[in-house]
Design an enzyme around this catalytic site. Structure first.
Site, PDB file in Angstrom:
ATOM      1  N   ASP A  31       4.213   2.231 -20.835  1.00 17.83           N
ATOM      2  CA  ASP A  31       3.959   1.285 -19.740  1.00 17.83           C
ATOM      3  C   ASP A  31       3.935  -0.162 -20.222  1.00 17.83           C
ATOM      4  O   ASP A  31       4.406  -1.067 -19.561  1.00 17.83           O
ATOM      5  CB  ASP A  31       2.604   1.573 -19.081  1.00 17.83           C
ATOM      6  CG  ASP A  31       2.617   2.896 -18.352  1.00 17.83           C
ATOM      7  OD1 ASP A  31       3.704   3.503 -18.274  1.00 17.83           O
ATOM      8  OD2 ASP A  31       1.547   3.307 -17.875  1.00 17.83           O
ATOM      9  N   GLU A  33       5.385  -1.568 -22.823  1.00 22.88           N
ATOM     10  CA  GLU A  33       6.692  -2.098 -23.155  1.00 22.88           C
ATOM     11  C   GLU A  33       7.447  -2.446 -21.877  1.00 22.88           C
ATOM     12  O   GLU A  33       8.118  -3.472 -21.781  1.00 22.88           O
ATOM     13  CB  GLU A  33       7.485  -1.025 -23.897  1.00 22.88           C
ATOM     14  CG  GLU A  33       7.742  -1.336 -25.341  1.00 22.88           C
ATOM     15  CD  GLU A  33       8.510  -0.190 -25.972  1.00 22.88           C
ATOM     16  OE1 GLU A  33       9.684  -0.390 -26.283  1.00 22.88           O
ATOM     17  OE2 GLU A  33       7.907   0.895 -26.111  1.00 22.88           O
ATOM     18  N   TYR A  34       7.301  -1.545 -20.895  1.00 17.87           N
ATOM     19  CA  TYR A  34       7.959  -1.765 -19.616  1.00 17.87           C
ATOM     20  C   TYR A  34       7.411  -3.045 -18.977  1.00 17.87           C
ATOM     21  O   TYR A  34       8.166  -3.906 -18.516  1.00 17.87           O
ATOM     22  CB  TYR A  34       7.724  -0.555 -18.702  1.00 17.87           C
ATOM     23  CG  TYR A  34       8.364  -0.690 -17.342  1.00 17.87           C
ATOM     24  CD1 TYR A  34       9.656  -0.223 -17.127  1.00 17.87           C
ATOM     25  CD2 TYR A  34       7.693  -1.301 -16.284  1.00 17.87           C
ATOM     26  CE1 TYR A  34      10.262  -0.354 -15.883  1.00 17.87           C
ATOM     27  CE2 TYR A  34       8.287  -1.442 -15.049  1.00 17.87           C
ATOM     28  CZ  TYR A  34       9.572  -0.967 -14.845  1.00 17.87           C
ATOM     29  OH  TYR A  34      10.162  -1.107 -13.619  1.00 17.87           O
ATOM     30  N   ASP A  35       6.083  -3.149 -18.974  1.00 17.47           N
ATOM     31  CA  ASP A  35       5.462  -4.332 -18.370  1.00 17.47           C
ATOM     32  C   ASP A  35       5.936  -5.609 -19.047  1.00 17.47           C
ATOM     33  O   ASP A  35       6.107  -6.645 -18.413  1.00 17.47           O
ATOM     34  CB  ASP A  35       3.929  -4.254 -18.449  1.00 17.47           C
ATOM     35  CG  ASP A  35       3.387  -3.155 -17.551  1.00 17.47           C
ATOM     36  OD1 ASP A  35       4.158  -2.654 -16.707  1.00 17.47           O
ATOM     37  OD2 ASP A  35       2.209  -2.785 -17.711  1.00 17.47           O
ATOM     38  N   LYS A 114      13.279  23.194   0.498  1.00 16.96           N
ATOM     39  CA  LYS A 114      12.996  22.392   1.685  1.00 16.96           C
ATOM     40  C   LYS A 114      11.760  21.565   1.353  1.00 16.96           C
ATOM     41  O   LYS A 114      10.659  22.096   1.189  1.00 16.96           O
ATOM     42  CB  LYS A 114      12.734  23.306   2.885  1.00 16.96           C
ATOM     43  CG  LYS A 114      12.510  22.565   4.169  1.00 16.96           C
ATOM     44  CD  LYS A 114      12.630  23.535   5.326  1.00 16.96           C
ATOM     45  CE  LYS A 114      12.276  22.980   6.689  1.00 16.96           C
ATOM     46  NZ  LYS A 114      11.646  21.726   6.804  1.00 16.96           N
ATOM     47  N   GLU A 169      14.065  12.989   1.635  1.00 18.83           N
ATOM     48  CA  GLU A 169      12.657  13.144   1.956  1.00 18.83           C
ATOM     49  C   GLU A 169      11.870  12.185   1.066  1.00 18.83           C
ATOM     50  O   GLU A 169      12.143  12.089  -0.132  1.00 18.83           O
ATOM     51  CB  GLU A 169      12.288  14.594   1.626  1.00 18.83           C
ATOM     52  CG  GLU A 169      11.259  15.197   2.508  1.00 18.83           C
ATOM     53  CD  GLU A 169      11.766  15.559   3.898  1.00 18.83           C
ATOM     54  OE1 GLU A 169      12.959  15.358   4.210  1.00 18.83           O
ATOM     55  OE2 GLU A 169      10.932  16.015   4.689  1.00 18.83           O
ATOM     56  N   CYS A 400     -27.641  11.461  15.875  1.00 24.88           N
ATOM     57  CA  CYS A 400     -27.405  11.971  14.526  1.00 24.88           C
ATOM     58  C   CYS A 400     -28.126  13.318  14.390  1.00 24.88           C
ATOM     59  O   CYS A 400     -29.319  13.405  14.685  1.00 24.88           O
ATOM     60  CB  CYS A 400     -27.938  10.980  13.488  1.00 24.88           C
ATOM     61  SG  CYS A 400     -27.997  11.675  11.817  1.00 24.88           S
ATOM     62  N   CYS A 418     -23.922   7.398  12.224  1.00 26.60           N
ATOM     63  CA  CYS A 418     -25.364   7.222  12.317  1.00 26.60           C
ATOM     64  C   CYS A 418     -25.691   5.840  11.763  1.00 26.60           C
ATOM     65  O   CYS A 418     -25.384   5.551  10.605  1.00 26.60           O
ATOM     66  CB  CYS A 418     -26.071   8.302  11.501  1.00 26.60           C
ATOM     67  SG  CYS A 418     -27.837   7.961  11.317  1.00 26.60           S
ATOM     68  N   CYS A 423     -31.450   7.254   7.063  1.00 25.70           N
ATOM     69  CA  CYS A 423     -31.189   8.653   7.423  1.00 25.70           C
ATOM     70  C   CYS A 423     -31.101   9.472   6.130  1.00 25.70           C
ATOM     71  O   CYS A 423     -30.352   9.110   5.210  1.00 25.70           O
ATOM     72  CB  CYS A 423     -29.882   8.747   8.202  1.00 25.70           C
ATOM     73  SG  CYS A 423     -29.340  10.440   8.449  1.00 25.70           S
TER      74      CYS A 423
END
Ligand code: IVH
Length: 667
Positions: A31, A33-35, A114, A169, A400, A418, A423
């Site tokens: 992460d 290195e990517y950043d 699916k 999807e 309540c 409530c 309570c």
């Protein structure tokens, strides 16, 4: 290298890493290195605005929040699928396909999962992503282009000039939903019942910046244009173009092969990181598809084979109302116990008053329940035809059920709560939340113990935990000297948690774990947080990245409320919570870009070694995997870890070598 060339190179690199990470699920770099690449790109674009094109990775979440969603028509209607549930129905489908084709045709079929998410249309024109929409009613959907741009598995440019109209999807991985729900629980927001709802809800959110945090993934299952004569060739071509197809299709001939392919998918169901609810069988050849055509609703060349739904029918015995830590009154169905997806279910959520009303459910009804995404069972339908006439309507109580205070309404009357801060149900809920793993992590403080502590008047709020009398705890039911001492030790130990855990623990609406950490970093320590003058709060909190107006308001409200101030003061005076460790900006640390696994017996606690590595800019994982740079091995190292290191080419080093690297001396 000039800026333009470097910009092009960074775009290419980031795009390639997005592909490895989001499409192949097999990242090459960590992460950090990517950043660093991303930060370099952003900096370059800030210095040379002319370089920043609409396709830049920095523009994925650039869109401003909208106020509504535009309706757009689909290029070709998005049809839905007819369902089958057994071999016989599948046989009928295969026969109908044969009957619809010229005599003697031997159609090949394509079988694939699916996917259970939200269906979308995605448009690429001249090699660029130009937008997309929800399925809607099949003819027209809602324009969700800005939100789709935040999905990092979708490339913004592709090496294909012709138009591509894709259908697929949008899903949320189960593991990502767990994290989202944990965050929502910590922020006192309602949980998503399943990944489908979470995906559909996220896609329609108004603010793309919020969408970007949901970890949505797109999986394509159809291309409208002809890319090679068959459905499967089309999917293969899309995969070659770096597009995220589901990569799970198989071509088959004849019924037996079809059944075997479906069975293979069902067997793997639990292994997919996303939910699937069946298999889809499609005639593979596009020309045969067009010969077969469609009915008014469904294509004649495809069918869904639904796996037995994790659903059961049982009797609704009662509806009880639970009161949570936020005071929300939640109706819960009490059911005649029934077997569902491997467990016996006797309770199911009814969410809120509106859902009870829209289901029209009555006490004594036969109801169908579903285990949605294996999380919380819920009532999804009522068998009204099975009524005897003895069923009783049910309405939400006006008071309540725990403290009898008249209930109040919020959220346009959907939520009922409530309003009594004292309570007992709310008080107990807050204490349980405070002690949770993700908050103050107090081991042994279970529900029945909290009941006894509150009902017996030993504590009234979380701060009272820190003054518990050991002898009185030991005298409680199923306690004794030893367990009382263990509890007190765990409570005292929790004083050491950093401020972020305390903030999560006291529960500020809309502030989950991540936001709590940011707020803690902004304040540093509890005393500072309390010392912020009311007029300062806005500027401190408003400056935190990602804090929207709702969160700022909530924090302001919390810090201005005398009751919550009093609680924080009490905690402070009892020595609870430590300074928030300063987040090390470790992008340039000596271990930047390296990933570590730590194993065996070391000279200090493993957590501390982890912390050292993170502070040096390195990443830590629990297992050796592809891309692990170093295995830090102490004494008594297991063979499996060493084998793993060999297999994935990780270098094995000892604690001393790690120490040297942390000082910047190299391995
Ligand atoms: S093909 C004309 N393939 O299921 C062909 N649909 O119940 C239409 N779905 O609306 C659909 N995975 O949202 C197809 N591999 C897959 C699918 C899939 C999920 C969804 C899709 C469709 C619904 C039909």
């Amino acid at each position: 290298m000039n800026a333009r060339a470097r910009h092009a190179e960074l775009m290419r690199e980031i795009r390639a890493h997005d592909y490895r990470y989001y499409v192949l699920d097999d990242p090459l770099i960590g992460d950090r290195e990517y950043d660093a690449l991303y930060a370099e790109l952003a900096k370059l674009e800030a210095e040379h605005p002319e370089l920043a094109s609409a396709d830049s990775p920095t523009r994925r979440v650039g869109g401003a929040p909208r106020t509504d969603l535009k309706t757009v028509e689909h290029v070709v209607p998005m049809m839905s699928l007819d369902n089958t549930y057994d071999r016989k129905e599948l046989e009928d489908f295969v026969r109908r396909v044969h009957d619809g084709l010229p005599h003697g045709a031997t159609p090949a079929f394509c079988v694939e999962p699916k996917l259970d998410g939200a269906s979308v249309e995605l448009l690429y024109r001249d090699g660029r992503f130009v937008g997309g929409s929800t399925r809607g009613d099949g003819v027209a959907g809602e324009d969700i282009s800005e939100n789709l741009r935040t999905i990092r598995s979708l490339p913004m440019t592709i090496d294909h000039l012709g138009p591509l109209t894709l259908r697929g999807e949008v899903v949320i991985y189960r593991r990502d939903l767990e994290a989202i729900n944990q965050e929502r629980a910590a922020a006192g927001e309602p949980l998503f019942a399943n990944p489908r709802n979470a995906a559909a809800g996220s896609l329609r959110m108004i603010d793309p910046r919020a969408v970007a945090k949901r970890g949505l993934r797109a999986l394509i299952w159809q291309v409208v244009e002809d890319l090679g004569g068959s459905h499967s060739a089309g999917l293969d071509r899309l995969a070659e173009l770096g597009l995220p197809t589901h990569r799970q299709h198989r071509t088959c001939n004849g019924l037996d092969e079809l059944i075997a392919a479906i069975a293979a998918i069902e067997e793997k169901r639990k292994d997919f990181p996303y939910e699937i609810d069946g298999a889809v069988v499609k005639v593979d050849s596009l020309s045969e598809q067009s010969v077969l055509g469609a009915t008014a609703k469904f294509p004649r060349w495809a069918i869904a084979y639904k796996f037995s739904a994790e659903r059961a029918v049982t009797r609704l015995l009662d509806i009880i109302v639970q009161v949570g830590r936020t005071g929300a009154l939640t109706p819960v169905a009490v059911l005649e116990p029934v077997q569902l997806a491997g467990t016996v279910v006797s309770r199911a959520s009814l969410h809120n008053r509106e859902i009870v009303q829209s289901l029209g459910v009555r006490l004594g009804d036969r109801v169908s329940i579903e285990k949605a995404g294996e999380i919380i069972p819920q009532v999804v339908g009522v068998e009204t035809h099975a009524r005897s006439g003895d069923e009783q309507p049910w309405t939400m109580p006006e008071r309540c059920p725990v403290c009898s205070t008249p209930a109040a309404e919020s959220d346009g009357a959907v939520a009922v709560y409530c309003p009594n801060a004292h309570c007992p149900a709310i008080v107990k809920g807050k204490i349980i939340h405070f002690s949770r793993r993700y908050a103050m992590d107090i081991d042994g403080l279970g529900e029945s113990l909290v009941d006894q502590l509150v009902d017996g008047g030993l504590i009234r709020d979380v701060a009272d935990l820190y003054e518990l009398d050991r002898a009185r705890v030991a005298a409680l039911d199923r306690m004794g000297d030893k367990s009382a001492q263990n509890l007190i030790d765990a409570i005292v130990g929790s004083k050491e948690r950093p401020l972020e855990r305390l903030i999560t623990g006291v529960g500020i609406e809309h502030v989950g774990q991540v936001a709590a950490r940011q707020l803690a970093e902004a304040a540093g320590e509890l005393a500072t947080l309390l010392a912020w003058a009311p007029e300062e709060i806005e500027s401190h909190v408003g400056a935190i990245a990602g804090f929207g107006p709702k969160m700022v308001e909530s924090v302001k409200g919390f810090l201005a409320d005398p009751a919550s101030r009093e609680l924080l003061e009490k905690l402070l005076s009892r020595g609870v919570s430590r300074r928030q460790p300063v987040a090390v900006v470790a992008a340039g640390g000596p271990l930047a870009g390296m990933s570590f696994c730590v194993t065996g017996v070391l000279s200090k606690k493993r957590e501390d070694v982890h912390a050292d590595i993170r502070a040096g800019g390195g990443e830590v994982h629990d297992k050796v995997k592809k891309g692990t740079t170093y295995l830090v091995a102490g004494d008594k190292v297991g063979k499996s870890k060493l084998d793993g290191a060999k297999k994935f080419g990780a270098q094995v080093i000892d604690e001393q070598a790690l120490g040297a690297m942390l000082k910047g001396d190299g391995a």
